[in-house]
Design an enzyme around this catalytic site. Structure first.
Site, mmCIF file in Angstrom:
data_model
loop_
_atom_site.group_PDB
_atom_site.id
_atom_site.type_symbol
_atom_site.label_atom_id
_atom_site.label_comp_id
_atom_site.label_asym_id
_atom_site.label_seq_id
_atom_site.Cartn_x
_atom_site.Cartn_y
_atom_site.Cartn_z
ATOM 1 N N GLY A 83 5.472 3.167 0.295
ATOM 2 C CA GLY A 83 6.237 4.035 -0.633
ATOM 3 C C GLY A 83 5.400 4.163 -1.948
ATOM 4 O O GLY A 83 4.256 4.148 -1.737
ATOM 5 N N SER B 81 0.809 -1.122 -0.112
ATOM 6 C CA SER B 81 -0.112 -0.061 -0.158
ATOM 7 C C SER B 81 0.832 1.373 0.069
ATOM 8 O O SER B 81 2.249 1.202 -0.019
ATOM 9 C CB SER B 81 -0.623 -0.071 1.332
ATOM 10 O OG SER B 81 -0.168 0.290 2.209
ATOM 11 N N LYS B 82 0.278 2.409 0.028
ATOM 12 C CA LYS B 82 1.177 3.579 -0.038
ATOM 13 C C LYS B 82 1.934 3.679 1.024
ATOM 14 O O LYS B 82 3.182 4.416 0.994
ATOM 15 C CB LYS B 82 0.057 4.827 0.328
ATOM 16 C CG LYS B 82 -0.564 4.782 -1.354
ATOM 17 C CD LYS B 82 -1.093 6.560 -1.336
ATOM 18 C CE LYS B 82 -1.861 6.550 -2.428
ATOM 19 N NZ LYS B 82 -3.260 6.363 -2.661
ATOM 20 N N ARG B 83 1.684 2.919 2.277
ATOM 21 C CA ARG B 83 2.680 3.237 3.276
ATOM 22 C C ARG B 83 4.029 2.410 3.080
ATOM 23 O O ARG B 83 5.160 2.943 3.626
ATOM 24 C CB ARG B 83 2.243 2.229 4.580
ATOM 25 C CG ARG B 83 1.017 2.710 5.461
ATOM 26 C CD ARG B 83 0.843 1.603 6.617
ATOM 27 N NE ARG B 83 0.196 0.741 6.138
ATOM 28 C CZ ARG B 83 0.807 -0.886 6.140
ATOM 29 N NH1 ARG B 83 1.966 -0.753 6.811
ATOM 30 N NH2 ARG B 83 0.386 -1.701 5.426
#
Ligand code: GLU
Length: 489
Positions: free
Chosen positions: A257, A253-255
């Site tokens: 990167g 996920s965006k977490r």
């Protein structure tokens, strides 16, 4: 045997993510290896979320990665149109056929009713699915409701008590019970087909032989198998490729990167490196070598070597691969590729004063230090940053305060009477080492610290040559002055 044909069928509801890119890549690799064909189809039936901007971005991302296809929304082909919203009349014909054969039926239940039903069955712990309320409406009842202006959906009549088996090329044999499905909607009340319906018709009409897609679609497969059966279509082969997890083993996920392909481009990754990296996400090459060209990957690729277990996105590995691909570039190839990253560079004036030759020197100086193309910003800034009191790292300052250092700097200064190229500077330093019977390190280190205030950086002769004679001497003098002030000598 039927010619092999695959497709990538993104929904244009957002940018192309790493997972989608990997699915597209595996389709591409499989087709290329088998000398088959590939289709790019746009699945834009979610009218609220689909956008042409995303469609274009997805295509640009795939092209940047180096993928090609034989038929598709942008290149045409004999099985078009390739955008689902342009194929509504086709789906309509098939929906009518299923209705006529009583394999599907009109459903007049309204969203609020269905929601209430769902809540009730949820509370009672019953299976979640459609109750079947409209399953056996008479012709008259149907006509009456249509006359009242109620817009029906069309539901597929799921056969009861059947077990469906899909022989997945990656996951092996997977079983599904139809009793767990419930009659599902194939055409919404606005006349737009649902994914599970449209995908089957398109894959069939477009001659798709292998459906290679993300594991998350495995649960959709039984619904699709039933449509294949109901329409008398031949089944393609299925291959559901595993999830991609972040290094913490959680779903990407965006977490973790950057998630979109174009973000990787913006962050200075080379398409060849990302191509290579993505190919290894769930597929393993023969032998130890993991740096493989597209041609080598195509040669080796097979679905048998695609793993069932989730792939882990190891950003360190991507960085390593990227740096290897950058190292393989010649200075002439690399130099123009770095320019876009220097567009908003803080030392724009200094940069623009460089001749093309000096710019090439700068690139050569930092070449080995680049993990991504974007690193040029940090490296070039370190070169152009003026030497000030704040430039000196503690470690460098320690070096500069060792005995004999001012003498080495003075000796260097006296040799550097004319400007010269990298070779000339190397010779000057060599001579200095020899004449003063010093170790190379005892000249290089003080010089580096005096010139830049730090103990590590690009190769010194390159740096000196980029700065030119005046700036080099100015920096040496600045440091000498500073040493003098501190030691009082
Ligand atoms: N439009 C679907 C998606 O983007 C495609 C799924 C499939 O390949 O069947 O996930």
């Amino acid at each position: 045997m039927k010619a092999i044909k695959v497709r990538f069928a993104p929904s244009p509801t957002g940018p192309l993510h790493i997972g989608g890119a990997r699915s597209a890549l595996f389709n591409f690799l499989f087709a290329a290896h088998e000398r088959g064909k590939m289709v790019l189809r746009i699945e834009d039936t979610d009218l609220d979320r689909s956008d042409r901007v995303y469609e274009e971005e997805i295509i640009a991302s795939l092209r940047w990665l180096g993928l090609t296809w034989d038929e598709g929304v942008d290149v045409g082909g004999e099985n078009g149109p390739y955008r689902q919203t342009e194929r509504l009349d086709i789906y309509d014909q098939y929906a009518k056929k299923l209705l006529a054969e009583d394999k599907a039926y009109y459903c007049f239940c309204q969203p609020e009713e269905l929601e209430a039903e769902r809540q009730l069955s949820g509370e009672k712990g019953d299976m979640i699915g459609y109750s079947g309320k409209c399953r056996s409406l008479s012709k008259e009842e149907i006509e009456e409701k249509i006359a009242q202006g109620i817009k029906p959906t069309i539901r597929f009549r799921v056969p009861e008590h059947k077990v469906l088996v899909v022989d997945d090329l990656v996951r092996g044999s997977v079983m599904f019970e139809t009793d767990l499905l419930g009659d599902y909607i194939i055409v919404k009340s606005d006349g737009i087909p649902t994914y599970n319906f449209a995908v089957v018709i398109d894959d069939n009409l477009m001659g798709i032989t292998h459906v290679i897609r993300a594991e998350e679609h495995l649960s959709n497969t039984p619904r699709q198998l039933l449509i294949y059966d109901a329409l008398g279509f031949e089944l393609p082969k299925f291959a559901h490729i595993s999830l991609i997890l972040g290094s913490d083993k959680q779903k990407m996920s965006k977490r973790h990167g950057a998630t979109s392909v174009l973000q990787y481009r913006e962050n200075g990754y080379l398409p060849e490196a990302l191509f290579n990296f993505l190919s290894l996400l769930g597929w393993s090459a023969e032998g130890e070598n993991e740096i493989l060209s597209a041609a080598e990957i195509i040669k080796q690729f097979s679905l048998e070597k695609v793993s069932k277990s989730p792939a882990v996105f190891d950003v360190d590995k991507l960085n390593w691969l990227n740096s290897q691909y950058i190292k393989k570039l010649s200075i002439d190839e690399l130099a123009p590729m770095l320019k876009p990253f220097l567009q908003d560079f803080i030392y724009q004036d200094e940069l623009s004063r460089l001749t093309e030759e000096q710019y090439l020197l700068l690139v050569a100086a930092v070449h080995d230090r680049l993990v991504s193309l974007k690193d040029i910003v940090r490296e070039a800034a370190a070169i152009f940053a003026p030497l000030t009191d704040k430039s000196y790292e503690a470690e460098a300052w320690q070096v500069l305060n060792e005995p004999g250092v001012p003498q080495v700097l003075e000796a260097f200064k006296s040799q550097m009477t004319t400007a010269g190229d990298v070779e000339f500077i190397k010779q000057v330093i060599k001579k200095l080492i020899k004449e003063n019977k010093l170790k190379p390190k005892d000249v290089y280190m003080p010089l580096r610290c005096a010139l830049s205030g730090v103990t590590h950086g690009p190769e010194l002769p390159y740096l000196i040559s980029i700065w030119g004679l005046d700036e080099t001497i100015r920096r040496i003098d600045y440091t000498l002055e500073k040493i003098k002030k501190v030691t009082g000598s």
